[in-house]
Write a protein that holds these residues in place. Structure first.
Motif, mmCIF file in Angstrom:
data_model
loop_
_atom_site.group_PDB
_atom_site.id
_atom_site.type_symbol
_atom_site.label_atom_id
_atom_site.label_comp_id
_atom_site.label_asym_id
_atom_site.label_seq_id
_atom_site.Cartn_x
_atom_site.Cartn_y
_atom_site.Cartn_z
ATOM 1 N N SER A 46 0.831 -1.201 0.000
ATOM 2 C CA SER A 46 0.000 0.000 0.000
ATOM 3 C C SER A 46 0.866 1.252 0.000
ATOM 4 C CB SER A 46 -0.926 0.019 1.223
ATOM 5 O OG SER A 46 -0.161 0.068 2.420
ATOM 6 N N TYR A 47 0.224 2.368 -0.293
ATOM 7 C CA TYR A 47 0.875 3.683 -0.236
ATOM 8 C C TYR A 47 -0.120 4.664 0.355
ATOM 9 C CZ TYR A 47 2.963 8.099 -1.700
ATOM 10 O OH TYR A 47 3.486 9.376 -1.714
ATOM 11 N N SER A 48 0.275 5.384 1.384
ATOM 12 C CA SER A 48 -0.604 6.343 2.069
ATOM 13 C C SER A 48 -1.922 5.699 2.489
ATOM 14 C CB SER A 48 -0.870 7.560 1.169
ATOM 15 O OG SER A 48 0.334 8.245 0.891
ATOM 16 N N GLY A 49 -1.847 4.432 2.855
ATOM 17 C CA GLY A 49 -3.036 3.727 3.304
ATOM 18 C C GLY A 49 -3.914 3.193 2.194
ATOM 19 N N VAL A 50 -3.484 3.355 0.937
ATOM 20 C CA VAL A 50 -4.270 2.899 -0.213
ATOM 21 C C VAL A 50 -3.484 1.799 -0.925
ATOM 22 C CG1 VAL A 50 -5.410 3.579 -2.360
ATOM 23 C CG2 VAL A 50 -5.255 5.201 -0.460
ATOM 24 N N ARG A 51 -4.172 0.789 -1.360
ATOM 25 C CA ARG A 51 -3.520 -0.370 -1.980
ATOM 26 C C ARG A 51 -2.695 0.052 -3.204
ATOM 27 N NH1 ARG A 51 -6.648 -5.909 -3.893
ATOM 28 N NH2 ARG A 51 -4.831 -7.281 -3.881
ATOM 29 N N THR A 79 -6.896 1.939 -12.747
ATOM 30 C CA THR A 79 -6.774 2.685 -11.493
ATOM 31 C C THR A 79 -6.653 1.772 -10.291
ATOM 32 O OG1 THR A 79 -8.201 4.394 -12.453
ATOM 33 C CG2 THR A 79 -7.851 4.475 -10.084
ATOM 34 N N HIS A 80 -7.351 0.651 -10.339
ATOM 35 C CA HIS A 80 -7.414 -0.255 -9.199
ATOM 36 C C HIS A 80 -7.915 0.514 -7.969
ATOM 37 C CE1 HIS A 80 -5.641 -3.277 -11.721
ATOM 38 N NE2 HIS A 80 -4.644 -2.457 -12.005
ATOM 39 N N SER A 81 -7.184 0.503 -6.865
ATOM 40 C CA SER A 81 -7.654 1.193 -5.662
ATOM 41 C C SER A 81 -7.276 2.666 -5.629
ATOM 42 C CB SER A 81 -7.103 0.494 -4.415
ATOM 43 O OG SER A 81 -7.569 -0.833 -4.331
ATOM 44 N N GLY A 82 -6.322 3.068 -6.465
ATOM 45 C CA GLY A 82 -5.927 4.468 -6.511
ATOM 46 C C GLY A 82 -4.586 4.777 -5.870
#
Length: 259
Positions: A46-51, A79-82
């Protein structure tokens, strides 16, 4: 508060469930086993709490190419989760802060549905829409690329990333419809060529029909449209990777975002 106390992390940061699963690099193990484990690990990162499902090594190469190509815009297909949209946005912000590119940066991220992505990104950054545009559309439909073109600042240098179904049809369509956004000495990156190597994907089960990424790229490169690009497989510099295909538009073949 003492210096030691100031270094204590909040409890939620120490939660192991917020970190990707651990991969052991045993000296007595094999490279294939390590690579297989890393493929399984990266889908839980994840990055910054986003997958964010990318190898750290591939992210490092993206940083190099953004810097070298002076990209102001990232066109992201899938995009997937962003998480990757946020990551690209933050890298562009950093480059703008160094004065390498204009402040008018943009990530244009395309997927069939963005139903939940707006909420996910807003939870990470309520002002995400200032620099990230989420578009719904089918990359098989050339009209979607026309809508993307409308979101690109005039004369902006773009880097295009294809990270959709990893199938022949979608990969070839992405190259056909979106390579026009890549300027001279810019890059079109087709992700996850490893999907065509089943021995590397034993720990993941890609949804739907997948495969054909490498053959789609090779077929497109042999076309009139693709002949102005070079396959820079040498840019997989860190050994372990998702076997992305880094395609560079050659000098003297510049293309404009609205062309």
């Amino acid at each position: 508060m003492t210096d030691q106390e100031s270094l204590v992390l909040p409890p939620h940061v120490e939660d192991p469930e917020l970190l990707p699963p651990q991969v052991e690099a045993a000296a007595e193990g094999t490279l294939l086993t390590y690579w297989q484990d890393r493929v399984g690990q990266h889908v839980h990162d994840s990055y910054s709490g986003v997958r964010l499902m990318k190898f750290p090594e591939d992210l490092r190469m993206f940083e190099h190419l953004l810097w070298l190509s002076r990209a102001q815009v990232v066109v992201e297909l899938g995009t997937h989760s962003g998480g990757s949209a946020l990551w690209f946005r933050d890298r562009l912000r950093t480059m703008a802060a160094y004065g390498l590119i204009p402040q008018d940066i943009r990530v244009v991220s395309v997927d069939l549905s963005q139903k939940s992505t707006h909420d996910v990104l807003a939870s990470a950054d309520s002002a995400y829409a200032e620099h990230i545009t989420l578009l719904e559309g089918d990359i098989l439909d050339p009209r979607t690329s026309a809508r993307v073109a409308e979101r690109i600042p005039q004369g902006a240098r773009c880097l295009v990333v294809e990270d959709t179904r990893h199938a022949y049809e979608t990969t070839h369509a992405a190259l056909s419809h979106y390579s026009r956004f890549v300027p001279e000495d810019g890059f079109f990156v087709v992700e996850d060529g490893l999907i065509d190597s089943p021995e590397l994907c034993v720990h993941i089960k890609p949804p739907g029909e997948t495969g054909g990424v490498v053959s789609a790229v090779r077929d497109w490169l042999s076309s009139d449209q693709g002949q102005v690009f070079q396959d820079r497989s040498d840019l997989n510099r860190y050994g372990i990777s998702c076997r992305n295909m880094w395609l560079r538009r050659t000098t003297g073949t510049a293309s404009a975002p609205g062309s």
